[in-house]
Design a protein around this motif. Structure first.
Motif, PDB file in Angstrom:
ATOM      1  N   GLY B 254      -3.288   4.627   8.601  1.00  0.00           N
ATOM      2  CA  GLY B 254      -3.772   4.056   7.353  1.00  0.00           C
ATOM      3  C   GLY B 254      -5.286   4.121   7.223  1.00  0.00           C
ATOM      4  N   GLU B 256      -7.406   1.206   6.724  1.00  0.00           N
ATOM      5  CA  GLU B 256      -8.046  -0.100   6.928  1.00  0.00           C
ATOM      6  C   GLU B 256      -9.420   0.083   7.563  1.00  0.00           C
ATOM      7  N   GLN B 285      -7.538   2.888  -5.222  1.00  0.00           N
ATOM      8  CA  GLN B 285      -6.352   2.885  -4.348  1.00  0.00           C
ATOM      9  C   GLN B 285      -6.736   2.778  -2.878  1.00  0.00           C
ATOM     10  N   ALA B 289      -6.044  -0.284  -0.225  1.00  0.00           N
ATOM     11  CA  ALA B 289      -5.386  -0.054   1.068  1.00  0.00           C
ATOM     12  C   ALA B 289      -6.271  -0.468   2.239  1.00  0.00           C
ATOM     13  N   VAL B 470      -2.569   8.124   1.648  1.00  0.00           N
ATOM     14  CA  VAL B 470      -2.635   6.952   0.771  1.00  0.00           C
ATOM     15  C   VAL B 470      -2.689   7.403  -0.693  1.00  0.00           C
ATOM     16  N   GLU B 473       0.676   8.923  -2.132  1.00  0.00           N
ATOM     17  CA  GLU B 473       1.809   7.998  -2.206  1.00  0.00           C
ATOM     18  C   GLU B 473       2.260   7.733  -3.652  1.00  0.00           C
TER      19      GLU B 473
END
Lengths: 103, 483
Positions: B254, B256, B285, B289, B470, B473
């Motif tokens: 991811g 983060e 987005q 995320a 991400v 998606e």
């Protein structure tokens, strides 16, 4: 500074590049090359005094770790097929036009 | 139900590995899609149906015996026609190589064969990869599968169109100034320009050697990572091939805490408003995320493009000296040796290739070398330094791929320089050597795909996959393949 593409420059560059420029296309080529040269000429607007040229990316950092190998002869396994690419052949040789005039 | 050819490469191989379908069935599905659409698209220059069937049969046996188990086994794929394929014609989109049949495979090609992928053919492209609309091919233009009166982008337009139309599951392209990323963007698929040196250039027909890099064009980010993983390798046959170990492909992690930067200059008025909006939505987005996003001044954006064209054309003028009609390719007739050279080159090269050779020769010639070529190399260092500073602050740079979505075919003006401006956002990755990916991100008001570009520091393809995943998606355009 606008760089003018003179007849002399056009002749010299096309000779160096081994490209024929026919009389009918000469003006088009001169105009296109002139536009391209004046476009890239915009680079002069950026000050680059004291900036060393960068020839190869990611190579500088690795110059200290040169990768070396043994200089071994490794025969190419597919010579026949390779030779088939030649426009003209005589036996195992690539045939080319005479390099020197026979005087 | 979704047709097999509209699935991703990884979904297809999953079915093959489970024994739900055979490699031959996957191939036949693709060939049937090619029969339906290829006449209109012109994505391929050469198709090798019989060879592909032989490969599929042989690979199926190896899957059964357990010899081949990788993620790409049995998947039909296509390769840009400037990547050498043993025994299969490789033209680089040029009349001068119209009948050239290589006696060896490019290393990237060899790597895909080892992975068990099935080569179905060679894709159409701008001549010698010089162009961004795939219109300069000696065989005629590629058409965009979304709207056939539009360009597929270029120079790897055939690869991008073939993947988008389901004529193959994945393809290889080459990227010297955006030639993988921009057609991927115009066709609504994923395109990666890997870090310079991670994919061997052995067997890639050279355009500008210090910037050329082979990269995957795929339906989604996971496919892209899988193909990248298969083709990247250290190769002693390419002196610039890198020995540095690649990062693990950890796209599950991811975004983060990822620091994302957007160069303010990228959102200028000349950018199509819908693309600028897409960049902002993409930023939102990534923020949602867990990433941080900040606009910043990158600098030198307008100087990069002229420097790129100077270097690319200079290297091209040198690389293309080899086409002299002696050992391979076209040989024209002439009274003397030098006339054979000149006739061969004048008849064999198209107009754009001749223009670029002339500009490159000019930039390297006595009296102009310092003012043009050397100046460009100094700018190259400044651009690289700017990106190094930026990557000190940010993990990923976010921006557009191209200033506009796919242009109409035949819309090129008389001025060759105007076409070059479309490369404004992509050339920096080639000047610096750093990796960049193009990810589809919805469509504009005309229904044409919009792409988002992500770039990162050298060898950080993993960050591009993480952020790209991400973005895709919520914006997959895959379901529209094949209409």
């Amino acid at each position: 500074m606008e760089q003018v593409i003179t007849d002399e420059i056009l002749e010299r560059v096309s000779r160096l590049a081994a490209l024929d420029i026919g009389e009918t296309e000469k003006e088009t080529v001169r105009r296109d090359l002139g536009r391209m040269v004046s476009y890239v000429g915009a680079m002069e607007q950026v000050d680059t005094s004291d900036v060393p040229p960068l020839y190869q990316v990611l190579a500088e950092e690795e110059a200290s770790e040169n990768v070396l190998r043994e200089d071994e002869v490794r025969p190419f396994e597919n010579v026949a097929e390779l030779l088939e690419s030649a426009p003209e052949r005589r036996g195992e040789f690539v045939a080319v036009p005479a390099t020197f005039d026979r005087g | 139900m979704m047709e097999l050819v509209d699935m991703t490469a990884l979904a297809c191989t999953e079915k093959i590995r489970k024994g739900e379908i055979s490699a031959m069935e996957a191939l036949e599905a693709v060939l049937s899609r090619i029969r339906a659409r290829e006449d209109a698209l012109h994505a391929f220059l050469t198709l090798d149906e019989e060879g592909a069937r032989r490969q599929a049969e042989a690979i199926q046996k190896k899957i059964k015996s357990g010899e081949l188990t990788g993620p790409l086994v049995g998947v039909p794929f296509a390769v840009k026609d400037n990547i050498c394929t043993k025994g299969i014609r490789t033209t680089a989109g040029s009349r001068i190589l119209e009948n050239f049949v290589p006696a060896y495979d490019a290393t990237a090609m060899e790597n895909l064969r080892k992975a068990g992928a099935v080569l179905i053919g060679k894709t159409n492209m701008d001549e010698f990869a010089m162009g961004n609309t795939s219109e300069t091919s000696f065989a005629g233009a590629v058409r965009n599968p979304w709207q056939e009166d539009r360009s597929a982008g270029g120079s790897s337009g055939g690869s991008a169109a073939a993947v988008a139309a389901g004529e193959c599951f994945a393809a290889l392209g080459s990227d010297t100034g955006g030639s993988v990323r921009q057609p991927a963007s115009h066709c609504g698929v994923v395109g990666l320009k890997p870090t310079y040196g991670t994919v061997s250039r052995y067997g890639l027909i050279a355009y500008a050697s210090s910037m050329d890099q082979i990269g995957p064009i795929t339906k989604d980010v996971r496919d892209c990572a899988a193909v990248y993983d298969a083709i990247a390798s250290h190769d002693p046959k390419d002196a610039t091939s890198n020995t540095r170990k690649r990062d693990a492909l950890s796209y599950a992690e991811g975004v983060e805490g990822l620091r994302v930067g957007i160069p303010s200059e990228f959102l200028s008025e000349s950018l199509q408003p819908e693309i600028a909006q897409a960049v902002r939505t993409a930023a939102d987005q990534l923020k949602a995320a867990g990433a941080t996003v900040e606009e910043f001044d990158l600098g030198l954006c307008n100087a990069a493009l002229p420097a790129y064209y100077t270097i690319a054309c200079a290297e091209a003028s040198s690389n293309l000296e080899r086409y002299d009609g002696m050992k391979y390719g076209l040989r024209a007739s002439g009274e003397s040796l030098s006339e054979v050279y000149r006739q061969t080159r004048s008849q064999g090269f198209g107009a754009e290739v001749r223009r670029r050779i002339l500009l490159g020769t000019f930039a390297l010639s006595e009296g102009f070398y310092e003012q043009y070529y050397l100046k460009a190399l100094k700018l190259r260092r400044l651009v690289r330094d700017n990106y190094d500073r930026a990557f000190g602050r940010f993990d990923v740079i976010l921006g557009p791929v191209a200033p506009e979505t796919a242009p109409r075919l035949g819309g090129q003006t008389e001025d060759p320089v105007r076409a070059y401006l479309a490369d404004i956002y992509t050339v920096a990755a080639n000047l610096t050597g750093y990796p960049a990916i193009s990810v589809p991100f919805g469509r504009d008001g005309q229904g044409l795909p919009v792409g988002i570009q992500l770039s990162a520091a050298a060898f950080r393809e993993d960050l591009l996959f993480r952020a790209g995943l991400v973005l895709e998606e919520n914006h997959k355009v895959v379901e529209h393949y094949g209409k």
